[in-house]
Design a protein around this motif. Structure first.
Motif, PDB file in Angstrom:
ATOM      1  N   UNK A 150       0.677  10.184  -2.609  1.00 12.01           N
ATOM      2  CA  UNK A 150      -0.409  11.159  -2.656  1.00 12.01           C
ATOM      3  C   UNK A 150       0.038  12.363  -3.475  1.00 12.01           C
ATOM      4  N   UNK A 151      -0.944  13.044  -4.057  1.00 10.81           N
ATOM      5  CA  UNK A 151      -0.699  14.232  -4.874  1.00 10.81           C
ATOM      6  C   UNK A 151      -1.837  15.201  -4.605  1.00 10.81           C
ATOM      7  N   UNK A 152      -1.727  15.946  -3.498  1.00 10.36           N
ATOM      8  CA  UNK A 152      -2.854  16.760  -3.063  1.00 10.36           C
ATOM      9  C   UNK A 152      -3.991  15.846  -2.637  1.00 10.36           C
ATOM     10  N   UNK A 153      -5.180  16.034  -3.236  1.00 13.61           N
ATOM     11  CA  UNK A 153      -6.329  15.184  -2.926  1.00 13.61           C
ATOM     12  C   UNK A 153      -6.418  13.962  -3.837  1.00 13.61           C
ATOM     13  N   UNK A 154      -5.322  13.688  -4.554  1.00 10.04           N
ATOM     14  CA  UNK A 154      -5.320  12.592  -5.510  1.00 10.04           C
ATOM     15  C   UNK A 154      -4.121  11.681  -5.253  1.00 10.04           C
ATOM     16  N   UNK A 155      -3.973  10.667  -6.121  1.00 14.04           N
ATOM     17  CA  UNK A 155      -2.825   9.765  -6.049  1.00 14.04           C
ATOM     18  C   UNK A 155      -2.046   9.831  -7.352  1.00 14.04           C
ATOM     19  N   UNK A 156      -0.765   9.463  -7.277  1.00 13.69           N
ATOM     20  CA  UNK A 156       0.059   9.336  -8.464  1.00 13.69           C
ATOM     21  C   UNK A 156       1.068   8.230  -8.228  1.00 13.69           C
ATOM     22  N   UNK A 157       1.653   7.748  -9.317  1.00 13.66           N
ATOM     23  CA  UNK A 157       2.762   6.803  -9.213  1.00 13.66           C
ATOM     24  C   UNK A 157       4.059   7.582  -9.054  1.00 13.66           C
ATOM     25  N   UNK A 158       5.093   6.883  -8.630  1.00 16.88           N
ATOM     26  CA  UNK A 158       6.371   7.563  -8.397  1.00 16.88           C
ATOM     27  C   UNK A 158       7.005   8.063  -9.686  1.00 16.88           C
ATOM     28  N   UNK A 171     -13.864  14.540   1.043  1.00 16.45           N
ATOM     29  CA  UNK A 171     -12.743  14.450   1.972  1.00 16.45           C
ATOM     30  C   UNK A 171     -12.883  15.505   3.061  1.00 16.45           C
ATOM     31  N   UNK A 172     -12.693  15.131   4.328  1.00 16.02           N
ATOM     32  CA  UNK A 172     -12.790  16.106   5.420  1.00 16.02           C
ATOM     33  C   UNK A 172     -11.620  17.091   5.466  1.00 16.02           C
ATOM     34  N   UNK A 173     -10.577  16.842   4.678  1.00 18.72           N
ATOM     35  CA  UNK A 173      -9.409  17.728   4.716  1.00 18.72           C
ATOM     36  C   UNK A 173      -8.771  17.760   3.331  1.00 18.72           C
ATOM     37  N   UNK A 174      -7.498  18.052   3.274  1.00 15.17           N
ATOM     38  CA  UNK A 174      -6.784  18.101   1.997  1.00 15.17           C
ATOM     39  C   UNK A 174      -6.249  16.745   1.572  1.00 15.17           C
ATOM     40  N   UNK A 175      -6.522  15.701   2.341  1.00 20.80           N
ATOM     41  CA  UNK A 175      -6.053  14.362   1.986  1.00 20.80           C
ATOM     42  C   UNK A 175      -6.996  13.726   0.963  1.00 20.80           C
ATOM     43  N   UNK A 218     -13.711  10.844  13.065  1.00 14.93           N
ATOM     44  CA  UNK A 218     -13.139  10.394  14.338  1.00 14.93           C
ATOM     45  C   UNK A 218     -11.640  10.714  14.409  1.00 14.93           C
ATOM     46  N   UNK A 219     -11.065  10.745  15.622  1.00 18.93           N
ATOM     47  CA  UNK A 219      -9.667  11.195  15.784  1.00 18.93           C
ATOM     48  C   UNK A 219      -8.639  10.100  15.519  1.00 18.93           C
ATOM     49  N   UNK A 220      -8.752   9.458  14.360  1.00 16.10           N
ATOM     50  CA  UNK A 220      -7.876   8.327  14.049  1.00 16.10           C
ATOM     51  C   UNK A 220      -7.064   8.560  12.774  1.00 16.10           C
ATOM     52  N   UNK A 221      -7.207   9.748  12.161  1.00 16.97           N
ATOM     53  CA  UNK A 221      -6.662   9.958  10.832  1.00 16.97           C
ATOM     54  C   UNK A 221      -5.392  10.799  10.823  1.00 16.97           C
ATOM     55  N   UNK A 222      -4.914  11.213  11.981  1.00 16.56           N
ATOM     56  CA  UNK A 222      -3.788  12.140  12.035  1.00 16.56           C
ATOM     57  C   UNK A 222      -2.526  11.627  11.375  1.00 16.56           C
ATOM     58  N   UNK A 223      -2.232  10.340  11.487  1.00 14.53           N
ATOM     59  CA  UNK A 223      -1.020   9.770  10.923  1.00 14.53           C
ATOM     60  C   UNK A 223      -1.279   8.995   9.628  1.00 14.53           C
ATOM     61  N   UNK A 224      -2.472   9.150   9.072  1.00 12.99           N
ATOM     62  CA  UNK A 224      -2.788   8.467   7.828  1.00 12.99           C
ATOM     63  C   UNK A 224      -2.566   9.399   6.643  1.00 12.99           C
ATOM     64  N   UNK A 225      -2.465   8.803   5.453  1.00 14.40           N
ATOM     65  CA  UNK A 225      -2.251   9.576   4.234  1.00 14.40           C
ATOM     66  C   UNK A 225      -3.529   9.803   3.445  1.00 14.40           C
ATOM     67  N   UNK A 226      -4.539   8.963   3.675  1.00 14.68           N
ATOM     68  CA  UNK A 226      -5.812   9.181   2.980  1.00 14.68           C
ATOM     69  C   UNK A 226      -6.947   8.590   3.797  1.00 14.68           C
ATOM     70  N   UNK A 277       2.183  17.858  -3.939  1.00 15.92           N
ATOM     71  CA  UNK A 277       2.560  16.501  -4.215  1.00 15.92           C
ATOM     72  C   UNK A 277       3.540  15.891  -3.214  1.00 15.92           C
ATOM     73  N   UNK A 278       3.321  14.570  -2.941  1.00 15.20           N
ATOM     74  CA  UNK A 278       4.319  13.821  -2.172  1.00 15.20           C
ATOM     75  C   UNK A 278       5.542  13.592  -3.035  1.00 15.20           C
ATOM     76  N   UNK A 279       6.708  13.502  -2.420  1.00 16.64           N
ATOM     77  CA  UNK A 279       7.953  13.298  -3.160  1.00 16.64           C
ATOM     78  C   UNK A 279       8.446  11.883  -2.907  1.00 16.64           C
TER      79      UNK A 279
END
Length: 638
Positions: A103-111, A340-344, A313-321, A8-10
């Motif tokens: 983000x919360x793993x491969x999902x989203x959550x509220x704060x 999803x191509x990764x854990x995002x 494509x190589x455009x997702x490195x700094x994105x969250x999803x 999970x994101x903090x």
């Protein structure tokens, strides 16, 4: 039809919001930080020091945002790195934002920890002067939608450097008309519980195609600007500097708001000149990385960052999803065939059917949310045509979101086997789920492979010599037929270079069709028909021509079961999505108990169900239907 069976994101510790006047007088361009870099350094009661960027609006400077501690606080104003004034003591509210999206793993959550599954519609720009973007949000709130997507579009006077219905600002300045219009969107989103994606740039701005907007862009050197070509946007130092000016201002003025789910760097960057003319993903990827890092460095609320384009494509490195887009003949197949191509997290920020009929729109909307749920996406496939929404369409969303309130969290559902008995004898229709991307499925064993998870990987383009790497093997369909019949491809387009289809049945040549260079299907569609005999058939369709030919469906007569199913499960809940070929079909399902045991098979007559669309009475585990028809959704708690 659907049975509902029961990391999970903090978040940063922040308090506020604050909205303060910054008592300072400046000279020169107030929107250019190279001229006027105004910041406020705040000191909390415990001595914590944190800096926030100020912004200029209507002849005064302001600062908005959240601070790391509640209570007494004071501020020191700096101009271009030098102390220029003070903000007197004030009190930071003892309130934390509870609905920032993380983000919360491969999902989203509220704060506040609550799961968040985005479902809504795009409202990229207003539909004329009487229906601005914010006019849609109350209707969306009534339907319990929680997501949208809004562009900084010049034709909607929402691009601060480029206006249509108002005068453009001075070079290097920003239009306060555009900036005020964003205030209206943000405030309306807050009031109506909408978390939206703030789309910073769109492909048309930097496309010189006939439908592109580059010819009118104020940064175009032909219009007195500084860019010689649209492609230079991604590499020119001044273009990057001005891009960061815009981002800095957006963050300073609107970044306080939890209603902004994410900063979306670009809409469909694959359609800009840098890609269409040069295929330069390396430069575009570096631009995304640089701008993503810059946003993170200035956004104290840590809003998510995304873009929308091809996910390999190589455009997702700094994105969250990840976020795909697709207007397809088979929206459900497209969604089922994508993960999803990764854990995002990943979901489709824009979906629509390939046609324009009301029935196709309804199908695209419905498949957008149900198929995304079954595919395990982090959000719905979000419908694109907001101006086609009517009362019935909002009602459909309201019912779906009502069901979501009953279900366990969507992230808890997993694939589940459910047995089906149903008569055969219908015509099987196969719809591809991909378009321009490589085909991931070229062989289908029918009818069992006619599922969204398989057909969603199949491209609608039969590639010729020009792009053989996108489809190295011919299309192969294998099935047993109770009687002789036909297989028909509905061809809807062909490349200008031409194409040549050849078909074999069990190794024997039986059909061919050629489109010479410059020729296309007459009337928008033509049939390519392949006859087959009773018994086992292996039909191979190859394109031996120069380039692609496009189809929207394959019809195979006489081999289809009259219904097919997909199922997922969470605890006692089982969801079974039943697709039927006829309005009235009797099927037998073996449902599953709380421990996985098979319950006595149950017979359902699809099309004869009488429960109303909004009936959720839960009697004997039966919870309603959504609504009667070929894709009736049933709800059942095992």
């Amino acid at each position: 039809m659907l049975f509902l069976a029961l990391v999970s994101a903090v978040a940063p510790a922040l308090f506020g919001p604050i909205d303060l006047a910054v008592p300072i007088v400046t000279k020169g361009n107030p929107f250019d930080p190279a001229v006027n870099d105004v910041r406020v350094s705040f000191k909390t009661k415990s001595g914590k020091v944190t800096e926030r960027i100020a912004f200029f609006a209507h002849n005064k400077w302001e600062v908005k945002g959240y601070l790391p501690e509640a209570g007494a606080c004071s501020g020191t104003i700096t101009l271009n790195g030098k102390v220029a004034g003070k903000i007197a003591n004030f009190t930071v509210p003892n309130k934390q934002p509870s609905d920032m999206i993380l983000t919360d793993g491969k999902w989203f959550k509220k704060s506040n920890g609550e799961p968040f599954w985005p479902v809504g519609i795009n409202v990229a720009w207003g539909s004329g002067p009487t229906k601005p973007v914010q006019s849609y949000f109350p209707l969306m709130k009534k339907a319990r939608m929680n997501w949208s997507r809004v562009w900084a579009a010049h034709w909607d006077d929402r691009n601060p450097v480029w206006m249509t219905n108002s005068l453009n600002p001075k070079d290097g300045w920003m239009s306060e008309v555009a900036l005020d219009r964003w205030d209206s969107v943000v405030k309306s989103a807050e009031a109506n519980g909408i978390a939206f994606q703030f789309v910073l740039f769109h492909h048309g701005q930097f496309s010189s195609t006939p439908n592109g907007n580059w010819k009118d862009h104020p940064w175009n050197v032909k219009n007195g600007g500084f860019l010689k070509s649209a492609s230079d946007f991604f590499s020119d130092p001044e273009a990057k500097r001005r891009t960061k000016m815009l981002m800095r201002y957006y963050v300073a003025r609107y970044g306080y708001s939890p209603s902004i789910m994410a900063w979306e760097l670009f809409n469909e960057v694959e359609s800009t000149d840098r890609i269409t003319e040069k295929n330069d993903w390396d430069t575009v990827g570096k631009w995304h990385d640089e701008m993503g890092k810059y946003l993170r460095s200035i956004d104290s609320n840590r809003h998510l960052i995304t873009t929308s384009s091809e996910m390999d494509k190589p455009i997702w490195g700094q994105t969250d999803f990840y976020q795909g887009h697709g207007h397809r003949f088979n929206v459900g197949g497209m969604l089922a065939g994508t993960s999803s191509p990764s854990t995002k997290p990943m979901f489709y920020g824009e979906v629509a059917g390939a046609g324009n009929t009301p029935e196709e729109d309804k199908t695209a909307r419905r498949e957008g949310y149900w198929s995304a749920l079954f595919a395990g996406h982090a959000g719905a496939g979000q419908y694109w045509y907001w101006d086609r929404m009517n009362e019935a369409a909002y009602s459909e969303y309201a019912f779906f979101t009502q069901i979501m309130r009953i279900l366990p969290p969507i992230r808890t559902f997993k694939p589940q086997d459910v047995k089906l008995r149903v008569p055969a004898g219908g015509d099987l229709i196969v719809r591809p789920g991909r378009d321009l991307t490589a085909s991931g499925q070229t062989t289908l064993n029918l009818p069992e492979d006619n599922t969204n998870r398989k057909t969603g990987l199949m491209s609608s383009l039969l590639q010729g010599a020009a792009n053989r790497k996108l489809q190295p093997k011919p299309l192969t369909l294998v099935f047993d037929a109770p009687k002789a019949g036909t297989l028909t491809l509905n061809l809807v387009d062909a490349a200008d270079a031409g194409a040549k289809l050849e078909a074999t049945v069990n190794g024997t040549n039986v059909a061919a069709k050629e489109y010479l260079a410059g020729k296309k299907p007459m009337g928008g569609a033509e049939a390519f028909t392949v006859p087959f005999n009773e018994g086992h058939n292996e039909i191979v369709i190859n394109n031996a021509g120069a380039d692609w030919v496009k189809f929207d469906r394959i019809t195979v007569t006489g081999i289809a079961p009259l219904a097919s199913i997909e199922a997922i499960r969470s605890g006692n809940w089982v969801l079974v999505y039943v697709h039927t070929l006829q309005p009235h079909v009797k099927i037998e399902l073996s449902n599953f108990g709380t421990r996985g045991e098979v319950i006595t098979p149950t017979m359902w007559e699809i099309g004869a169900l009488t429960k109303s669309q909004h009936d959720l009475d839960r009697k004997d585990g039966w919870c309603g239907c959504v609504p009667p028809g070929r894709d009736t959704i049933l709800m059942f708690e095992g």
